[in-house]
Design a protein around this motif. Structure first.
Motif, PDB file in Angstrom:
ATOM      1  N   ILE A  30       0.828  -1.199   0.000  1.00 48.31           N
ATOM      2  CA  ILE A  30       0.000   0.000   0.000  1.00 48.31           C
ATOM      3  C   ILE A  30       0.866   1.253   0.000  1.00 48.31           C
ATOM      4  O   ILE A  30       0.530   2.253  -0.646  1.00 48.31           O
ATOM      5  N   HIS A  42      -5.107   5.787   3.735  1.00 50.48           N
ATOM      6  CA  HIS A  42      -6.494   5.882   4.203  1.00 50.48           C
ATOM      7  C   HIS A  42      -7.456   5.858   3.025  1.00 50.48           C
ATOM      8  O   HIS A  42      -8.442   5.138   3.018  1.00 50.48           O
ATOM      9  N   ARG A  45      -7.693   2.510   1.206  1.00 50.87           N
ATOM     10  CA  ARG A  45      -8.512   1.529   1.927  1.00 50.87           C
ATOM     11  C   ARG A  45      -9.984   1.907   1.849  1.00 50.87           C
ATOM     12  O   ARG A  45     -10.862   1.056   1.698  1.00 50.87           O
ATOM     13  N   GLU A  48     -11.605   0.951  -1.354  1.00 51.16           N
ATOM     14  CA  GLU A  48     -11.927  -0.467  -1.384  1.00 51.16           C
ATOM     15  C   GLU A  48     -13.209  -0.742  -0.602  1.00 51.16           C
ATOM     16  O   GLU A  48     -14.090  -1.474  -1.063  1.00 51.16           O
ATOM     17  N   ARG A  49     -13.316  -0.086   0.565  1.00 53.52           N
ATOM     18  CA  ARG A  49     -14.491  -0.300   1.410  1.00 53.52           C
ATOM     19  C   ARG A  49     -15.783   0.077   0.717  1.00 53.52           C
ATOM     20  O   ARG A  49     -16.807  -0.586   0.846  1.00 53.52           O
ATOM     21  N   ARG A  64      -2.415  -5.985   1.984  1.00 51.13           N
ATOM     22  CA  ARG A  64      -2.788  -5.726   0.597  1.00 51.13           C
ATOM     23  C   ARG A  64      -1.594  -5.799  -0.343  1.00 51.13           C
ATOM     24  O   ARG A  64      -0.519  -5.302  -0.027  1.00 51.13           O
TER      25      ARG A  64
END
Lengths: 154, 154
Positions: A30, A42, A45, A48-49, A64
């Motif tokens: 990452i 941040h 991620r 992705e969320r 990741r």
DNA sequence: CGCTTGCTTGGAGCGCACTCCAAGGTCATA
DNA sequence: TATGACCTTGGAGTGCGCTCCAAGCAAGCG
């Protein structure tokens, strides 16, 4: 130091992708992706969320590992973001991609609509540029003559 | 109904200002300005509170009465807003105007910086447009051939 | 007179796109 | 094997630009 905020390199960088490893060995942490894209960890991620990224591959311990393909997708997302497209719309596009080939038509239309928006935006900006140029030359050669704002702006 | 949200007329309207009254009779209520600009009354009052507008003239009962000059200023603000300039920067510019002639230099620089930003933004958008066009033609003539996203985006 | 419409205010609330936190697990180097 | 940099998570917080609310005043009308 950790979680660097924005190591955005000078935007006049090289055109292709000088840092990428060949297929098969394309496995980036990452923080590498942070360095490549200028996004924060941040944000990556979070993307992705919310479904703007597919689920990223993981190392055997759950960390990741981004692929070249993921980087390509991030490039596209970056471009779309520049157009001012809302994240929700990009998520929609990502969903269409995940849903498979039968969504081609819808994707095509989404891109075309975006294209039209971009053209309109460019036109707007050029219009604004004209106003700005007028005002700038006003300041430039009227020097300091009584020139209050709002005076013949357009 | 009151406080209409956005009576934004078609943006392909007439160039000058078809609705304006001549100097001396230029006294518009807030709802007229809402109709002219497409901003909400809330936003107009908020602009005034944060110092992005000068204090607007009032009727004998304390209601706002906008002048042609105020409308001109709103036009400029609208243009600057389109450039993506933060409201705080526009407030700064408004302050400079209020402070008088000795701020000419600073205003000039602010406008020039903005101008450069707009040019950069246009370039960015044109770059994005190229990506979009490539992707669109890919969808258009590859029809439905195995074409996953992220494939040679750039 | 009451009713409606439109305006006033300070302050609270909202949606977006992040941005960060706390608590804990992992990895590389000495 | 221990230190410190780096990674994980869910959920909370932030900043921007509005957006709305409640309570109240003023004007016009039947």
């Amino acid at each position: 130091m950790m979680e660097t905020t924005s190591t955005r390199t000078d935007s006049c960088a090289a055109p292709p992708h000088p840092h990428r490893r060949p297929e098969g060995q394309d496995s980036y942490t990452i923080s590498e992706v942070v360095a490549f894209t200028g996004l924060t960890a941040h944000t990556l991620r979070w993307y992705e969320r919310i479904g703007l990224m597919p689920h990223i591959g993981r190392s055997h311990t759950g960390q990741r590992r981004y692929s070249n393909r993921d980087l390509d997708w991030l490039d596209l997302v970056g471009k779309l973001r520049l157009t001012g497209m809302p994240v929700a719309d990009m998520v929609r596009y990502a969903e269409l991609v995940r849903e498979g080939d039968h969504t081609f038509g819808e994707r095509f239309e989404l891109l075309e609509t975006t294209r039209r928006d971009v053209l309109a935006r460019i036109a707007e900006l050029q219009d604004t540029l004209a106003v700005l140029d007028r005002k700038i030359s006003f300041y430039a050669d009227a020097g300091r003559v009584a020139a209050y704002e709002g005076e013949k702006v357009r």
